[in-house]
Design an enzyme around this catalytic site. Sequence first.
Site, mmCIF file in Angstrom:
data_model
loop_
_atom_site.group_PDB
_atom_site.id
_atom_site.type_symbol
_atom_site.label_atom_id
_atom_site.label_comp_id
_atom_site.label_asym_id
_atom_site.label_seq_id
_atom_site.Cartn_x
_atom_site.Cartn_y
_atom_site.Cartn_z
ATOM 1 N N LYS A 121 -136.379 30.246 -24.449
ATOM 2 C CA LYS A 121 -135.255 29.356 -24.171
ATOM 3 C C LYS A 121 -135.510 28.631 -22.863
ATOM 4 C CE LYS A 121 -133.340 31.874 -20.626
ATOM 5 N NZ LYS A 121 -133.322 31.420 -19.213
ATOM 6 N N ASP A 130 -128.397 37.590 -21.424
ATOM 7 C CA ASP A 130 -128.993 36.509 -22.211
ATOM 8 C C ASP A 130 -129.208 36.865 -23.676
ATOM 9 O OD1 ASP A 130 -129.086 34.816 -20.062
ATOM 10 O OD2 ASP A 130 -131.251 34.960 -19.745
#
Length: 283
Positions: A12, A137
């Site tokens: 990401k 996350d």
Amino acid sequence: MTATLNLPAPAKLNRMLHIVGRRADGYHELQTLFQFLDYGDTLQLTRRDDGGITLTPAVDGIRSEENLIVRAARLLQDETGCRLGADIHLTKRLPMGGGLGGGSSDAATTLLGLDRLWGLDLGEERLAAMGLALGADVPVFVRGRSAWAEGVGERLTPVTLDTPCFVVIHPGVAVATAAVFGAAQLTRDTPPITMARALQGGAPSWHNDCEPTVRSLYPPVAEALDWLGRRAPTMLTGTGACVFARVETDAEAKRIVADLPSRFMAFTARGLNLSPLHAALGR
């Protein structure tokens, strides 16, 4: 029932990252935009009937039972009482301490993959809640959509972002997130904005509040930011160490990487709004 799954654990990027406050428990309040890349680790998960969990190869410096992959598998067993197990093989491409979410992505792929492999069908909400217990996350990787995130990064609203090519450079150092968030000079009072304002401003106005601190603590990151910044608009992702630049074409990305100093490592990737993991699982 399928006995083996080969699944991606994508990287990401934080397209922007604002730190808007600090909570009484020491955690920081964030506003960020998460986007996936078509590049990352790969996990092969093979079901076993005896409840055993194995991970190969060993990751330097991390005991197997402390690895987020094994912890995710154990958590899924504990939460469901499932007596199945898995042999898990990790093909690692994402650097540790790189700000690309590699460990969190590996954990999410483990949760979603074993949910499918073990026939649990728990659903996204429950899996995301389990993911949050492993790390802030992990839920965005479980949910698998580009997202505006608040809180410690767990309050997610799906968004649609542009999907350009990126050049991502790893400067060859690992950044300790705790060191960055514990630094006295870190900006912690950026005024909060709305999601609509963040999206309206777009890439030219996006920034990462961690970048000045990481620059000062890790000179190789500063060097990478400066080198790439002379070629395209460049930003730190997460707390680093990786830095990235948005470019218009694959050819431009490849030209930049071809000029890369030997002290750096790099890859090119396309931004995505749907995680490759979710595409692979047909979610």
